[in-house]
Design a protein around this motif. Structure first.
Motif, short mmCIF file in Angstrom:
data_model
loop_
_atom_site.label_atom_id
_atom_site.label_comp_id
_atom_site.label_asym_id
_atom_site.label_seq_id
_atom_site.Cartn_x
_atom_site.Cartn_y
_atom_site.Cartn_z
N ALA A 45 47.27 41.22 46.16
CA ALA A 45 48.14 42.36 45.93
C ALA A 45 49.60 41.95 46.10
O ALA A 45 49.94 41.16 46.98
CB ALA A 45 47.80 43.49 46.87
N VAL A 46 50.44 42.50 45.26
CA VAL A 46 51.87 42.26 45.30
C VAL A 46 52.58 43.61 45.33
O VAL A 46 52.27 44.50 44.53
CB VAL A 46 52.35 41.46 44.07
CG1 VAL A 46 53.86 41.26 44.10
CG2 VAL A 46 51.63 40.12 43.99
N THR A 47 53.48 43.77 46.25
CA THR A 47 54.35 44.94 46.25
C THR A 47 55.78 44.47 46.15
O THR A 47 56.07 43.27 46.30
CB THR A 47 54.17 45.79 47.53
OG1 THR A 47 54.46 44.97 48.68
CG2 THR A 47 52.75 46.31 47.63
N ALA B 108 51.49 45.49 42.13
CA ALA B 108 50.99 44.61 41.08
C ALA B 108 49.98 43.67 41.73
O ALA B 108 49.57 43.86 42.87
CB ALA B 108 52.15 43.84 40.44
N ARG B 109 49.58 42.65 40.99
CA ARG B 109 48.70 41.62 41.55
C ARG B 109 49.01 40.29 40.88
O ARG B 109 49.61 40.25 39.80
CB ARG B 109 47.23 41.98 41.37
CG ARG B 109 46.78 42.07 39.93
CD ARG B 109 45.30 42.40 39.81
NE ARG B 109 44.91 42.62 38.42
CZ ARG B 109 44.59 41.65 37.57
NH1 ARG B 109 44.60 40.38 37.99
NH2 ARG B 109 44.26 41.92 36.33
N ILE B 110 48.63 39.22 41.56
CA ILE B 110 48.76 37.90 40.96
C ILE B 110 47.62 37.71 39.96
O ILE B 110 46.44 37.75 40.34
CB ILE B 110 48.73 36.79 42.03
CG1 ILE B 110 49.92 36.94 42.98
CG2 ILE B 110 48.75 35.41 41.36
CD1 ILE B 110 49.92 35.93 44.12
N LEU C 233 52.21 37.89 36.87
CA LEU C 233 51.89 39.19 37.46
C LEU C 233 51.18 40.09 36.46
O LEU C 233 51.48 40.07 35.26
CB LEU C 233 53.17 39.89 37.94
CG LEU C 233 54.00 39.17 38.99
CD1 LEU C 233 55.21 40.02 39.36
CD2 LEU C 233 53.18 38.84 40.23
N ALA C 234 50.27 40.90 36.96
CA ALA C 234 49.63 41.95 36.18
C ALA C 234 49.89 43.28 36.87
O ALA C 234 50.07 43.34 38.09
CB ALA C 234 48.12 41.70 36.08
N SER D 145 55.34 38.18 33.62
CA SER D 145 54.26 39.18 33.61
C SER D 145 53.40 39.04 32.36
O SER D 145 53.87 38.61 31.31
CB SER D 145 54.84 40.60 33.69
OG SER D 145 55.48 40.96 32.48
N GLU D 146 52.14 39.43 32.51
CA GLU D 146 51.23 39.44 31.36
C GLU D 146 51.75 40.34 30.26
O GLU D 146 51.62 40.03 29.07
CB GLU D 146 49.85 39.91 31.80
CG GLU D 146 49.07 38.94 32.65
CD GLU D 146 47.66 39.39 32.92
OE1 GLU D 146 46.76 38.54 32.98
OE2 GLU D 146 47.45 40.62 33.07
#
Length: 286
Positions: free
Chosen positions: A279-281, A10-12, A192-193, A162-163
């Motif tokens: 980036a988010v994992t 995901a991403r911020i 998060l997106a 999340s969005e």
């Protein structure tokens, strides 16, 4: 830290801090992560004459107090009021205050700040700053015994949403002929997106690609009070938001309470900078 391979990406999308508890938040492009959450988040709180913290639950017009973070100060503005400038590094005498059931040490911000909030909200109030030397712990029951600190937040350092969760709510509102609402009503810190609606419910941990590793653990669903019913632009209240959530967000993990978003704690990454677009994992909770 878990050695399990990341199972989603995901991403911020957005970052928010709320320097004064229950006042309007500040949207940021980047923020320093501290052991108590984002830097300056819930560092100040408005209290009544008995030292009890007050929120939009009792005083909806707190939503109209806008916040700006500058280099050495926080600036508060409200309709009909001159700006109130708070030095980030200055406080007055020590006091004891209550945030929900916790009695904690704090510092009074003085007569000018007290008069500003009292004049705007029409009741005797004072403004206090959290004592950074005090260790206010999140619920050990939910953190699994991990000592996670927070300041004047309701109970945990961070709130993740999340969005797509908001989009799902707005789809339901539109079907009922009601206007969409903004994510500001839910007061998240990290948005998060790139995940599906309410996937945050099923995430065990997040890893963010900062200069050094950042590890956030999602520990407790966020039960919802009536604050999301308050329009942050007008402070008007309409029960439609919580009423709509009632139809599909009863959470068995909290005995059927209405939840939306997940509370998180900082396991690793203090002093790292979080940025929109990072980036988010992460790892799912099984």
């Amino acid at each position: 830290m878990s050695s399990a391979s990341p199972e989603f990406q995901a991403r911020i999308a957005r970052l928010f801090a709320y320097p004064v508890k229950s006042c309007a938040g500040v949207e940021l492009t980047e923020a320093v992560l501290t052991e108590t959450g984002l830097d300056l988040d819930r560092a100040w709180m408005v209290v009544d004459a008995k030292g009890q913290g007050v929120t939009q639950r009792e005083l909806p017009r707190l939503a109209l107090v806008r916040t700006q973070i500058k280099h050495h100060e926080v600036v508060l503005r409200a309709p009909g009021m001159l700006a109130l400038h708070l030095s980030i590094d200055a406080v007055e005498e020590p006091v004891r205050v209550r945030v929900w059931d916790d009695e904690v040490p704090a510092y009074d911000m003085g007569a000018v700040a007290a008069q500003w909030f009292s004049d705007f909200l029409g009741v005797a109030l004072r403004l206090v700053r959290f004592d950074p030397e005090h260790r206010r712990l999140s619920s050990l029951q939910w953190t699994g015994g991990v000592e996670a600190l927070n300041q004047f937040s309701d109970g945990f350092p961070l709130l993740v949403l999340s969005e797509e969760s908001l989009a799902g709510l707005n789809t339901r509102l539109a079907a009922a002929g009601r206007a969409a609402v903004g994510i500001e009503r839910f007061r998240p810190n990290l948005v998060l997106a790139g995940i599906e609606a309410h996937d945050e419910d099923r995430i065990a941990e997040l890893h963010i690609a900062a200069t050094q590793p950042v590890w956030l653990q999602l520990v407790k669903p966020c039960p919802r009070c009536p604050i999301p019913n308050i329009d942050p632009a007008t402070a008007d209240t309409d029960p439609v938001v919580i009423d709509t959530l009632q139809a599909y967000r009863h959470d068995p993990r909290l005995e059927g309470a209405i939840t939306f978003g997940m509370n998180a704690i900082v396991r690793e990454g203090e002093d790292q900078v979080l940025r929109v677009g990072q980036a988010v994992t992460g790892r799912w909770h099984f």
